[in-house]
Design a protein around this motif. Structure first.
Motif, PDB file in Angstrom:
ATOM      1  N   LEU A  16      12.480   3.926   3.082  1.00 44.23           N
ATOM      2  CA  LEU A  16      12.614   3.280   4.385  1.00 44.23           C
ATOM      3  C   LEU A  16      11.865   1.955   4.433  1.00 44.23           C
ATOM      4  N   GLU A  18      10.116  -0.852   6.401  1.00 45.46           N
ATOM      5  CA  GLU A  18       9.449  -0.976   7.694  1.00 45.46           C
ATOM      6  C   GLU A  18       9.262  -2.434   8.108  1.00 45.46           C
ATOM      7  N   GLU A  34       8.371   2.912   2.975  1.00 46.55           N
ATOM      8  CA  GLU A  34       7.980   4.279   2.680  1.00 46.55           C
ATOM      9  C   GLU A  34       8.841   4.723   1.509  1.00 46.55           C
ATOM     10  N   SER A  74      12.683   1.364  10.300  1.00 47.97           N
ATOM     11  CA  SER A  74      12.789   2.365   9.231  1.00 47.97           C
ATOM     12  C   SER A  74      14.189   2.327   8.633  1.00 47.97           C
TER      13      SER A  74
END
Length: 123
Positions: A16, A18, A34, A74
């Motif tokens: 993801l 960000e 992430e 995300s």
């Protein structure tokens, strides 16, 4: 490491994004993401499944997004490809699942580095 080496060593699919920060003066793109640790070949089951970190593209000669303006929330990485390219560095195309649309990033750089962000308890 070179972008081609990085995408062979790391699986970015489903990770993801960000934040994206491009510094034209330093010629550096910083991508906070992430990382799906559990998809990596070096994953150990006692480690967290997701790891917050920064992907740093250095010596960026070309950076383009489609669309130009977009919101990250995300945004999931759907695809990462090395593009054929003649010249300095290597070119990567990343496709992200945006809030309202698909986001395509084209990045040409010489080096990529992954830096984990540790949380307060050192994990």
């Amino acid at each position: 490491m070179k972008p081609s080496e990085f995408i062979k060593a790391y699986t970015l699919f489903d990770s993801l994004v960000e934040d994206l920060e491009y510094d034209e003066v330093k010629k550096q793109l910083r991508m906070t993401l992430e990382l799906c640790q559990w998809k990596q070949s070096f994953y150990i089951e006692t480690e967290p499944e997701m790891q917050l970190g920064i992907l740093i593209f250095s010596d960026v000669a070309f950076y383009k997004t489609e669309p130009q303006l977009f919101n990250l929330d995300s945004s999931e990485i759907l695809e990462v490809d090395l593009l054929p390219f003649e010249g300095k560095g290597e070119r990567i195309k990343m496709v992200l699942n945006g809030l309202d649309d698909v986001i395509v990033l084209n990045i040409q750089s010489s080096e990529v580095e992954w830096k984990e962000i540790k949380n307060e308890d050192g994990q």
